[in-house]
Each structure stands twice: as structure tokens, then as C-alpha cells.
Write an enzyme that holds these catalytic residues in place. Structure first.
Site, PDB file in Angstrom:
ATOM      1  N   LEU A  35      -9.269  25.983   8.259  1.00  0.00           N
ATOM      2  CA  LEU A  35      -8.109  26.873   8.097  1.00  0.00           C
ATOM      3  C   LEU A  35      -7.418  26.643   6.751  1.00  0.00           C
TER       4      LEU A  35
ATOM      5  N   ILE B  25     -15.673  20.300   7.673  1.00  0.00           N
ATOM      6  CA  ILE B  25     -17.107  19.970   7.740  1.00  0.00           C
ATOM      7  C   ILE B  25     -17.410  18.618   7.095  1.00  0.00           C
TER       8      ILE B  25
ATOM      9  N   THR C 280     -25.187  31.738  -2.490  1.00  0.00           N
ATOM     10  CA  THR C 280     -24.783  32.834  -3.374  1.00  0.00           C
ATOM     11  C   THR C 280     -25.795  33.074  -4.487  1.00  0.00           C
ATOM     12  N   ASP C 281     -25.752  34.272  -5.050  1.00  0.00           N
ATOM     13  CA  ASP C 281     -26.614  34.555  -6.211  1.00  0.00           C
ATOM     14  C   ASP C 281     -26.103  33.865  -7.477  1.00  0.00           C
ATOM     15  N   GLU C 282     -24.842  33.367  -7.432  1.00  0.00           N
ATOM     16  CA  GLU C 282     -24.267  32.772  -8.655  1.00  0.00           C
ATOM     17  C   GLU C 282     -24.999  31.514  -9.091  1.00  0.00           C
TER      18      GLU C 282
ATOM     19  N   TYR D 117     -17.635  26.483  -9.227  1.00  0.00           N
ATOM     20  CA  TYR D 117     -18.014  27.027  -7.912  1.00  0.00           C
ATOM     21  C   TYR D 117     -19.536  27.132  -7.796  1.00  0.00           C
TER      22      TYR D 117
ATOM     23  N   SER E 227     -21.290  23.840  -7.553  1.00  0.00           N
ATOM     24  CA  SER E 227     -21.136  23.154  -6.261  1.00  0.00           C
ATOM     25  C   SER E 227     -22.037  23.802  -5.210  1.00  0.00           C
ATOM     26  N   LYS E 228     -22.185  25.120  -5.270  1.00  0.00           N
ATOM     27  CA  LYS E 228     -23.088  25.789  -4.317  1.00  0.00           C
ATOM     28  C   LYS E 228     -24.542  25.421  -4.634  1.00  0.00           C
TER      29      LYS E 228
ATOM     30  N   PRO F 298      -5.738  44.074 -13.075  1.00  0.00           N
ATOM     31  CA  PRO F 298      -6.294  43.233 -14.144  1.00  0.00           C
ATOM     32  C   PRO F 298      -7.815  43.290 -14.204  1.00  0.00           C
TER      33      PRO F 298
ATOM     34  N   ARG G 271     -21.827  43.324 -11.317  1.00  0.00           N
ATOM     35  CA  ARG G 271     -22.071  42.632 -10.046  1.00  0.00           C
ATOM     36  C   ARG G 271     -22.878  43.578  -9.148  1.00  0.00           C
TER      37      ARG G 271
ATOM     38  N   PRO H  81     -12.972  32.219 -18.214  1.00  0.00           N
ATOM     39  CA  PRO H  81     -13.828  31.321 -19.002  1.00  0.00           C
ATOM     40  C   PRO H  81     -15.227  31.229 -18.385  1.00  0.00           C
ATOM     41  N   GLY H  82     -16.247  31.304 -19.222  1.00  0.00           N
ATOM     42  CA  GLY H  82     -17.628  31.178 -18.737  1.00  0.00           C
ATOM     43  C   GLY H  82     -18.083  32.343 -17.870  1.00  0.00           C
TER      44      GLY H  82
HETATM   45  P1  NAD Z   1     -13.856  32.659   2.340  1.00  0.00           P
HETATM   46  O1  NAD Z   1     -13.242  31.889   1.229  1.00  0.00           O
HETATM   47  O2  NAD Z   1     -13.296  33.980   2.714  1.00  0.00           O
HETATM   48  O3  NAD Z   1     -13.868  31.782   3.681  1.00  0.00           O
HETATM   49  C1  NAD Z   1     -14.252  30.443   3.682  1.00  0.00           C
HETATM   50  C2  NAD Z   1     -13.877  29.848   5.039  1.00  0.00           C
HETATM   51  O4  NAD Z   1     -14.312  28.479   5.037  1.00  0.00           O
HETATM   52  C3  NAD Z   1     -12.373  29.836   5.314  1.00  0.00           C
HETATM   53  O5  NAD Z   1     -12.109  30.263   6.627  1.00  0.00           O
HETATM   54  C4  NAD Z   1     -11.982  28.383   5.130  1.00  0.00           C
HETATM   55  O6  NAD Z   1     -10.875  27.966   5.930  1.00  0.00           O
HETATM   56  C5  NAD Z   1     -13.262  27.670   5.558  1.00  0.00           C
HETATM   57  N1  NAD Z   1     -13.357  26.327   4.960  1.00  0.00           N
HETATM   58  C6  NAD Z   1     -13.144  25.972   3.678  1.00  0.00           C
HETATM   59  N2  NAD Z   1     -13.325  24.652   3.521  1.00  0.00           N
HETATM   60  C7  NAD Z   1     -13.696  24.158   4.743  1.00  0.00           C
HETATM   61  C8  NAD Z   1     -14.044  22.864   5.208  1.00  0.00           C
HETATM   62  N3  NAD Z   1     -14.020  21.808   4.404  1.00  0.00           N
HETATM   63  N4  NAD Z   1     -14.370  22.721   6.520  1.00  0.00           N
HETATM   64  C9  NAD Z   1     -14.369  23.793   7.346  1.00  0.00           C
HETATM   65  N5  NAD Z   1     -14.030  25.045   6.952  1.00  0.00           N
HETATM   66  C10 NAD Z   1     -13.709  25.224   5.664  1.00  0.00           C
HETATM   67  O7  NAD Z   1     -15.400  32.767   1.952  1.00  0.00           O
HETATM   68  P2  NAD Z   1     -16.418  33.967   2.188  1.00  0.00           P
HETATM   69  O8  NAD Z   1     -16.256  34.954   1.106  1.00  0.00           O
HETATM   70  O9  NAD Z   1     -16.324  34.379   3.596  1.00  0.00           O
HETATM   71  O10 NAD Z   1     -17.794  33.200   1.934  1.00  0.00           O
HETATM   72  C11 NAD Z   1     -18.468  32.556   3.003  1.00  0.00           C
HETATM   73  C12 NAD Z   1     -19.718  31.902   2.448  1.00  0.00           C
HETATM   74  O11 NAD Z   1     -20.558  32.885   1.853  1.00  0.00           O
HETATM   75  C13 NAD Z   1     -19.452  30.870   1.359  1.00  0.00           C
HETATM   76  O12 NAD Z   1     -20.343  29.810   1.527  1.00  0.00           O
HETATM   77  C14 NAD Z   1     -19.747  31.607   0.065  1.00  0.00           C
HETATM   78  O13 NAD Z   1     -20.188  30.717  -0.937  1.00  0.00           O
HETATM   79  C15 NAD Z   1     -20.860  32.531   0.501  1.00  0.00           C
HETATM   80  N6  NAD Z   1     -20.983  33.796  -0.231  1.00  0.00           N
HETATM   81  C16 NAD Z   1     -19.885  34.602  -0.415  1.00  0.00           C
HETATM   82  C17 NAD Z   1     -20.053  35.826  -1.052  1.00  0.00           C
HETATM   83  C18 NAD Z   1     -18.890  36.777  -1.261  1.00  0.00           C
HETATM   84  O14 NAD Z   1     -19.044  37.764  -1.973  1.00  0.00           O
HETATM   85  N7  NAD Z   1     -17.732  36.543  -0.673  1.00  0.00           N
HETATM   86  C19 NAD Z   1     -21.310  36.213  -1.520  1.00  0.00           C
HETATM   87  C20 NAD Z   1     -22.395  35.351  -1.328  1.00  0.00           C
HETATM   88  C21 NAD Z   1     -22.210  34.154  -0.667  1.00  0.00           C
HETATM   89  O1  DAU Z   2     -21.997  36.888  -6.407  1.00  0.00           O
HETATM   90  C1  DAU Z   2     -21.562  36.321  -5.208  1.00  0.00           C
HETATM   91  C2  DAU Z   2     -20.171  35.766  -5.397  1.00  0.00           C
HETATM   92  O2  DAU Z   2     -19.300  36.893  -5.483  1.00  0.00           O
HETATM   93  C3  DAU Z   2     -19.726  34.839  -4.280  1.00  0.00           C
HETATM   94  O3  DAU Z   2     -20.559  33.708  -4.274  1.00  0.00           O
HETATM   95  C4  DAU Z   2     -18.262  34.421  -4.478  1.00  0.00           C
HETATM   96  O4  DAU Z   2     -17.834  33.638  -3.376  1.00  0.00           O
HETATM   97  C5  DAU Z   2     -17.417  35.672  -4.556  1.00  0.00           C
HETATM   98  O5  DAU Z   2     -16.077  35.318  -4.828  1.00  0.00           O
HETATM   99  C6  DAU Z   2     -17.941  36.601  -5.658  1.00  0.00           C
HETATM  100  O6  DAU Z   2     -17.737  35.998  -6.960  1.00  0.00           O
HETATM  101  P1  DAU Z   2     -17.200  36.847  -8.208  1.00  0.00           P
HETATM  102  O7  DAU Z   2     -16.599  35.925  -9.182  1.00  0.00           O
HETATM  103  O8  DAU Z   2     -18.234  37.796  -8.684  1.00  0.00           O
HETATM  104  O9  DAU Z   2     -16.071  37.723  -7.427  1.00  0.00           O
HETATM  105  P2  DAU Z   2     -14.600  38.200  -7.866  1.00  0.00           P
HETATM  106  O10 DAU Z   2     -14.172  39.217  -6.867  1.00  0.00           O
HETATM  107  O11 DAU Z   2     -13.709  37.058  -8.154  1.00  0.00           O
HETATM  108  O12 DAU Z   2     -14.895  38.951  -9.245  1.00  0.00           O
HETATM  109  C7  DAU Z   2     -15.769  40.055  -9.320  1.00  0.00           C
HETATM  110  C8  DAU Z   2     -15.834  40.489 -10.771  1.00  0.00           C
HETATM  111  O13 DAU Z   2     -14.572  41.040 -11.143  1.00  0.00           O
HETATM  112  C9  DAU Z   2     -16.100  39.349 -11.732  1.00  0.00           C
HETATM  113  O14 DAU Z   2     -16.908  39.818 -12.813  1.00  0.00           O
HETATM  114  C10 DAU Z   2     -14.718  38.985 -12.263  1.00  0.00           C
HETATM  115  C11 DAU Z   2     -13.990  40.308 -12.229  1.00  0.00           C
HETATM  116  N1  DAU Z   2     -12.535  40.239 -11.967  1.00  0.00           N
HETATM  117  C12 DAU Z   2     -12.109  39.519 -10.890  1.00  0.00           C
HETATM  118  C13 DAU Z   2     -10.767  39.425 -10.605  1.00  0.00           C
HETATM  119  C14 DAU Z   2     -10.278  38.607  -9.435  1.00  0.00           C
HETATM  120  C15 DAU Z   2     -11.646  40.935 -12.769  1.00  0.00           C
HETATM  121  O15 DAU Z   2     -12.061  41.618 -13.737  1.00  0.00           O
HETATM  122  N2  DAU Z   2     -10.324  40.844 -12.486  1.00  0.00           N
HETATM  123  C16 DAU Z   2      -9.839  40.106 -11.446  1.00  0.00           C
HETATM  124  O16 DAU Z   2      -8.590  40.048 -11.276  1.00  0.00           O
END
Ligand code: NAD
Ligand code: DAU
Length: 355
Positions: A35, A60, A134-136, A160, A163-164, A215, A224, A292-293
Site C-alpha cells: 500500500l 515483498i 517491462t520493455d524499458e 527504474y 532495477s527491473k 507538460p 511509446r 534526464p536520460g
Molecule cells: P503501480 O505503481 O500502479 O502499482 C504498484 C503496486 O505495487 C502498488 O499497489 C504498490 O503499493 C505495490 N508495491 C510497491 N512496493 C511494494 C512492496 N515492496 N511490497 C508489496 N507491494 C508493493 O504499478 P503498475 O503500473 O500497476 O505496474 C505493475 C507492474 O507492471 C510493475 O512491476 C511494473 O514494472 C510493470 N509494468 C508496468 C507497465 C505500465 O505501463 N504501467 C508496463 C510494463 C510493465
Molecule cells: O514502457 C513500459 C513502462 O511505461 C513501464 O515499465 C513503467 O512502469 C511506466 O511508468 C511507463 O514508463 P514511461 O516512462 O514510458 O511512462 P510515463 O507515463 O511516465 O511517460 C510516458 C512518456 O511521456 C515518456 O516519454 C515521458 C513522457 N512524459 C511523461 C510525463 C509524466 C511527458 O512528456 N510529460 C509528463 O509529464
């Protein structure tokens, strides 16, 4: 019905997965979630009273707690969604990303290994540890480069992504060293209902509705590949059922978009759904200093999961985005709940110096 220990199930993708799994009676679920700020138990409110769903608050990284839960509930599978997931936060505060994404996944693997080794041969054979990644981890693509395949070398660029990537390597090692039956999925950007508004799409929707600036980092030409969250959840369940042990599967939407195009599409939808006289939401667009990056382009080659498991995305981007905007319009209580002081502090930290 199989029993699953799902971690991070109160976040965006995990909650959507649990709701879908319970709606279809796919799995009996124990949801372990710390949470953090990104979670919201309201996401799962409709499961109150569901005898096949249990929630446990915890980390975890806490190997004693995880071991206790494994012995108590005896799950057939583990699905690890738990993570710190926001790239911008990982730039400000990388340490918690190492703690949860690397140490947490490692401890989950350790607890799983000890639990799995004591199972009966039949249960051992059927056990799965499915790690959601993730694809990142693959880094950034040139404009004309081929999309990421499962054997593309890892070149993570943010704390991020690193770490993944580290977590993915541990999952791989546990399969090769201990024969723990692991599976890994590497997915592109998800969008849809219940996403915390730090990410581009919900941030844009909510800022636009509040009349705040939208922004866009750098020149807005970063690309993306966007996938509707329900398509991702269906792919995860398919990999769990039919994926080949020890393998990884790329999941993507085959839907590459520049950030500027995404934001303009949202503005167009809002112009229709919440019109204001002589005003377009796109006038709120503001180019701000870059992340950055900042990875330039992600693109996923998902031919493996298509050919081997018969998966493909069902939602198209225009209809999925419209549904998403409508969900945020219809769920103002959810929005108000997550837009707390902590969220306002984050907006200040990330955007104040970008104005
Ligand atoms: P999110 O940030 O919305 O949710 C993460 C959840 O993990 C939260 O409920 C948080 O409380 C819980 N959490 C965090 N640290 C924890 C810990 N130490 N122990 C137990 N619970 C913990 O993330 P999301 O966008 O739902 O992503 C879920 C997974 O999918 C992640 O592993 C992320 O890397 C991966 N992923 C996300 C995306 C995306 O676009 N959002 C894309 C590809 C992969
Ligand atoms: O590709 C999968 C990943 O996608 C997941 O692993 C991550 O958990 C998830 O957060 C997402 O990462 P991104 O960095 O791509 O998502 P985000 O929504 O933060 O940003 C999407 C794109 O938009 C990225 O190129 C940065 C840009 N951006 C983001 C924000 C928050 C902006 O231009 N302005 C913003 O304010």
C-alpha cells in the site's frame, strides 16, 4: 480453481488483473500489497465479500511474511506485479527502487524456492512464478531500428529500468540454477482505468480538466508503444496457463505514438466530451525541460506470444483512449481520493522547476 499469490495487486495493472481474474473465476487470489502511494484499495472495493479473494498488507521484501503466506495459503502460482514503477520518481529517489524491485523480487524468489522445494512432485511440476516486467529493460531504439525481441540485449537507462532488469536477471537465474518454474513478461506502456495520475495519460486528462498546463518533456517526439491494460491482463493469464517454463514473452500494442500525438488525442476527446466555448484543451500544451536520460523510442515485437500462444490485443487505441477518458470523468470520487497532499507534493517536486 488455482490459488495465486498476487503481489502489488492494489496498483494499476495488478488491480485490473485481479478484477478480471475474479470476474471470470480464473483464480482464487491472495493479494499482498505494501500500500504505497501508488496503490488504492478502492480499486478492489467490488471484491468485498468475495470468499475467493483475500488482502494482506505487507512488503515483498519481508521474507518471513512471504514464507508465512506461502505456507498458510499454499498457492499454486505467484504473480509478481509489486514494484516502484515511475521513471521520474526513480530519478529523484532511486533507493526504494532497488529495495522493492531488486531486493523485494530476490526475497520473493528465495521464499518461493524454499516453498516450492517442499511441494509434492505433482504440485512442484504445476507451480509457476510469473514475473511482470517491462520493455524499458531493452533501452532506447533509433527511429528506424527493429522492435525489441525477447533476445534483444538488456541496456536499461533509468534507475527504474535498471532495477527491473536486475530483477529479471534474478528470475532467470532461479530458473537456470534451481529449476524454479519461472516465466517473465516484458510489456510496453499500459493505459486504462485506475492508473495513478503521475503517468502521462491520466496526468494529461486530470490537468486538462483542471485547466492546468499539460507538460510535454523535450520536443514531444519520444515514442511509446501503448497497450490497453485489459489486453495486458489477458496476455498475463495466457502466459500463466500456457507459457513455456523459463521463457520470457514480450507483450505490446503494435501501437507506436509520439507523446505529442497522445496528448493531442486526449485533448480532442475532451473537446468533444467536455466542450468549452472558444477553447481547445490543446492550448494548455506546454513543452518543458526533458526527463534526464529520456529514452527516445520503445517498440515491441510481440510475434512470439502471438504465434506460440495465440494472443493479440483486442482494443484499438482510439476507442481505448476514449473509454479511459470517460472512466476518469465518471470516477471523480476515485480521482479526489488519489489527488491528496502527497500527490500535490509530487507535482511540485517534478514540475515546479520545469515551468
Ligand atoms: P503501480 O505503481 O500502479 O502499482 C504498484 C503496486 O505495487 C502498488 O499497489 C504498490 O503499493 C505495490 N508495491 C510497491 N512496493 C511494494 C512492496 N515492496 N511490497 C508489496 N507491494 C508493493 O504499478 P503498475 O503500473 O500497476 O505496474 C505493475 C507492474 O507492471 C510493475 O512491476 C511494473 O514494472 C510493470 N509494468 C508496468 C507497465 C505500465 O505501463 N504501467 C508496463 C510494463 C510493465
Ligand atoms: O514502457 C513500459 C513502462 O511505461 C513501464 O515499465 C513503467 O512502469 C511506466 O511508468 C511507463 O514508463 P514511461 O516512462 O514510458 O511512462 P510515463 O507515463 O511516465 O511517460 C510516458 C512518456 O511521456 C515518456 O516519454 C515521458 C513522457 N512524459 C511523461 C510525463 C509524466 C511527458 O512528456 N510529460 C509528463 O509529464
Amino acid at each position: 480453481m488455482l490459488t495465486a499469490l498476487v503481489t502489488g495487486g492494489a496498483g494499476f495493472i495488478g488491480a485490473n488483473f485481479i478484477l478480471l481474474a475474479r470476474k471470470n473465476d480464473w483464480l482464487n487470489i491472495i493479494n499482498l500489497d505494501k500500500l504505497t502511494y501508488a496503490s488504492n484499495l478502492e480499486n478492489l472495493a467490488e471484491l468485498r465479500g468475495d470468499r475467493n479473494y483475500n488482502f494482506v498488507q505487507g512488503d515483498i521484501s519481508n521474507i518471513e511474511l512471504v514464507s508465512y503466506l506461502l505456507n498458510q495459503y499454499k498457492p499454486d502460482v505467484i504473480i509478481n506485479f509489486a514494484a516502484e514503477s515511475h521513471v521520474d520518481r526513480s530519478i529523484f529517489s532511486p533507493q526504494v527502487f532497488i529495495q522493492t524491485n531488486v531486493v523485494g523480487t530476490f526475497n520473493l524468489l528465495e521464499a518461493s524456492r524454499f516453498y516450492w522445494q517442499k511441494l509434492s512432485p505433482q504440485k512442484q511440476q504445476n507451480f509457476r512464478f510469473l514475473h511482470i516486467s517491462t520493455d524499458e529493460v531493452y533501452g532506447s531504439l533509433q527511429a528506424d531500428a527493429a522492435a525489441f525481441k525477447e533476445d534483444t540485449p538488456y541496456t536499461p537507462n533509468s534507475p527504474y529500468a535498471s532495477s527491473k532488469a536486475a530483477a529479471d536477471h534474478f528470475v532467470r537465474a532461479y530458473y537456470h540454477t534451481y529449476k524454479l518454474p519461472t516465466l517473465t513478461t516484458n510489456c510496453s506502456n499500459n493505459y486504462g482505468m485506475r492508473q495513478f495520475p503521475e503517468k502521462l495519460i491520466p496526468l494529461t486528462i486530470l490537468n486538462a480538466l483542471d485547466g492546468k498546463y499539460l507538460p510535454i518533456y523535450g520536443d514531444g517526439q519520444n515514442i511509446r508503444d501503448w497497450l490497453y491494460v485489459i489486453d495486458h491482463c489477458e496476455a498475463i493469464y495466457l502466459v500463466l496457463q500456457q507459457g513455456k517454463i523459463g521463457e520470457t514473452y514480450n507483450i505490446g500494442g503494435m501501437n507506436e505514438q509520439t507523446n505529442l500525438a497522445v496528448v493531442n488525442k486526449i485533448c480532442g476527446i475532451l473537446d468533444e466530451l467536455v466542450p468549452k466555448p472558444n477553447f481547445s484543451y490543446s492550448s494548455l500544451i506546454n513543452f518543458v525541460p526533458d526527463r534526464p536520460g529520456h529514452d527516445r523510442r520503445y517498440a515491441i515485437d510481440c510475434s512470439k506470444i502471438k504465434h506460440d500462444l495465440g494472443w493479440q490485443p483486442k482494443e484499438n487505441f482510439d476507442s481505448g483512449l476514449r473509454k479511459t477518458v470517460q472512466w476518469y470523468l465518471d470516477n471523480s470520487a476515485w480521482v479526489n481520493q488519489v489527488s491528496t497532499g502527497a500527490y500535490q507534493n509530487w507535482l511540485k517536486q517534478n514540475y515546479e522547476n520545469r515551468k
